[in-house]
Enzyme design. Structure first.
Site, PDB file in Angstrom:
ATOM      1  N   ARG A  37     -50.420 105.439 -71.302  1.00 25.50           N
ATOM      2  CA  ARG A  37     -50.235 106.401 -72.387  1.00 25.50           C
ATOM      3  C   ARG A  37     -49.800 107.767 -71.869  1.00 25.50           C
ATOM      4  O   ARG A  37     -49.215 108.570 -72.603  1.00 25.50           O
ATOM      5  CB  ARG A  37     -51.536 106.540 -73.182  1.00 25.50           C
ATOM      6  CG  ARG A  37     -51.925 105.315 -73.981  1.00 25.50           C
ATOM      7  CD  ARG A  37     -50.879 105.014 -75.048  1.00 25.50           C
ATOM      8  NE  ARG A  37     -50.835 106.028 -76.068  1.00 25.50           N
ATOM      9  CZ  ARG A  37     -49.751 106.354 -76.773  1.00 25.50           C
ATOM     10  NH1 ARG A  37     -48.601 105.762 -76.523  1.00 25.50           N
ATOM     11  NH2 ARG A  37     -49.798 107.286 -77.705  1.00 25.50           N
ATOM     12  N   ASN A  81     -59.666 116.521 -80.690  1.00 23.46           N
ATOM     13  CA  ASN A  81     -58.767 115.880 -81.637  1.00 23.46           C
ATOM     14  C   ASN A  81     -58.851 114.356 -81.603  1.00 23.46           C
ATOM     15  O   ASN A  81     -58.604 113.697 -82.609  1.00 23.46           O
ATOM     16  CB  ASN A  81     -57.336 116.323 -81.321  1.00 23.46           C
ATOM     17  CG  ASN A  81     -56.297 115.547 -82.091  1.00 23.46           C
ATOM     18  OD1 ASN A  81     -55.996 115.847 -83.245  1.00 23.46           O
ATOM     19  ND2 ASN A  81     -55.718 114.527 -81.458  1.00 23.46           N
ATOM     20  N   TYR A 140     -66.036 105.141 -90.153  1.00 20.26           N
ATOM     21  CA  TYR A 140     -65.254 106.334 -89.823  1.00 20.26           C
ATOM     22  C   TYR A 140     -65.834 107.554 -90.540  1.00 20.26           C
ATOM     23  O   TYR A 140     -65.995 108.627 -89.940  1.00 20.26           O
ATOM     24  CB  TYR A 140     -63.803 106.114 -90.234  1.00 20.26           C
ATOM     25  CG  TYR A 140     -62.896 107.302 -89.998  1.00 20.26           C
ATOM     26  CD1 TYR A 140     -62.390 107.569 -88.735  1.00 20.26           C
ATOM     27  CD2 TYR A 140     -62.521 108.139 -91.055  1.00 20.26           C
ATOM     28  CE1 TYR A 140     -61.538 108.646 -88.513  1.00 20.26           C
ATOM     29  CE2 TYR A 140     -61.680 109.213 -90.853  1.00 20.26           C
ATOM     30  CZ  TYR A 140     -61.195 109.479 -89.569  1.00 20.26           C
ATOM     31  OH  TYR A 140     -60.352 110.550 -89.372  1.00 20.26           O
ATOM     32  N   LYS A 144     -67.337 111.166 -88.934  1.00 21.66           N
ATOM     33  CA  LYS A 144     -66.774 112.477 -89.240  1.00 21.66           C
ATOM     34  C   LYS A 144     -67.828 113.413 -89.832  1.00 21.66           C
ATOM     35  O   LYS A 144     -67.739 114.636 -89.680  1.00 21.66           O
ATOM     36  CB  LYS A 144     -65.559 112.326 -90.157  1.00 21.66           C
ATOM     37  CG  LYS A 144     -64.369 111.681 -89.457  1.00 21.66           C
ATOM     38  CD  LYS A 144     -63.993 112.447 -88.186  1.00 21.66           C
ATOM     39  CE  LYS A 144     -62.867 111.841 -87.406  1.00 21.66           C
ATOM     40  NZ  LYS A 144     -62.509 112.612 -86.196  1.00 21.66           N
ATOM     41  N   THR A 174     -49.424 110.284 -89.669  1.00 19.99           N
ATOM     42  CA  THR A 174     -49.608 109.975 -88.255  1.00 19.99           C
ATOM     43  C   THR A 174     -49.828 108.469 -88.134  1.00 19.99           C
ATOM     44  O   THR A 174     -49.880 107.750 -89.135  1.00 19.99           O
ATOM     45  CB  THR A 174     -50.828 110.712 -87.680  1.00 19.99           C
ATOM     46  OG1 THR A 174     -52.011 110.243 -88.356  1.00 19.99           O
ATOM     47  CG2 THR A 174     -50.709 112.217 -87.857  1.00 19.99           C
TER      48      THR A 174
END
Length: 244
Positions: A37, A81, A140, A144, A174
């Site tokens: 990556r 991020n 998720y 958060k 994204t």
């Protein structure tokens, strides 16, 4: 000019944030999950960015990365991020890694944590969570909420010397958000940039969306829950959040 670490910066909002801060003349450390990556940020490294490589789902790799970063030049701010949308690595990547970077990096005076409007559907509970990622025990939305609560806990412990804020970047186009996401992509990264480097923005403890503070979910605002979260993370990682 500041020196900023941006986790998860090979694509999407992380990469856009890195590009924008480089354009502004700041020193940037980009992060990639693995050497493969890292090729995705070769252009940014060519422009002068430093790079750290670590799989944030691997706690040992995170610890190695913090040691590497502490041995380098001082970091002024961290934009947390990196994140995943599903799977057993949700807690390790979305919550444990930001906790370890916060607790162990010695120089940053600003931390910005990527949350989401979906945190409002999260559960303010620590019961039955597999922090090691052996099984999927959180959604998720849960993660958060947890990271936004942790951001508020950092403010309680470290402000005003260290500033901490969480950001909902919106539903933007994204890899995670999908090509049809309706929100403005640029607005999706501008708030965290300002919180990381703007000398006039001396604020901590906020939950932000597109440049404005909002009221987060009640679990984020609960000081008892925040304190229990910090204690739990210290126990499961063996790393205490310092009293600064």
């Amino acid at each position: 000019m500041a020196r900023i670490l941006i986790t998860g910066s090979t694509d999407g909002l992380g990469r856009a944030t890195a590009e924008a801060l480089l354009d502004q003349g700041h020193a940037v450390i980009v992060h990639a999950r693995n050497p493969g990556r890292a090729d995705a940020v070769a252009a940014l490294v060519g422009r002068g960015a430093d790079i750290v490589i670590a799989d944030l789902a691997d706690r040992a790799a995170v610890l190695d990365a913090t040691r590497e970063l502490n041995d380098g030049a001082a970091i002024d701010a961290v934009i947390h991020n990196a994140g995943v949308l599903s799977g057993p690595s949700l807690l390790p990547v979305n919550v444990v890694a930001p906790y370890l970077f916060t607790a162990l990096l010695t120089s940053p005076t600003r931390h910005v944590y990527l949350s989401s409007s979906m945190h409002r559907d999260g559960r303010a509970t620590l019961d039955g969570l597999d922090w090691d990622g052996g099984s999927m025990t959180a959604s998720y939305s849960d993660t958060k909420l947890l990271v936004a609560a942790f951001s508020a806990a950092v403010t309680e412990r470290w402000a005003p010397r260290v500033l901490a804020n969480s950001v909902d970047p919106g539903w933007v186009a994204t890899k995670m958000g999908g090509a049809g996401a309706p929100d403005d992509f640029d607005l999706g990264h501008e708030t965290q940039e300002r919180l990381a480097v703007d000398p006039d923005l001396q604020v901590s403890g906020g939950y932000w969306h597109h440049g404005a503070q909002q009221q987060p979910a009640s679990g984020v605002r609960d000081p008892d829950f925040r304190a229990r979260l910090v204690r739990e993370l210290a126990v499961v990682t063996g790393v205490a959040l310092p009293e600064r």
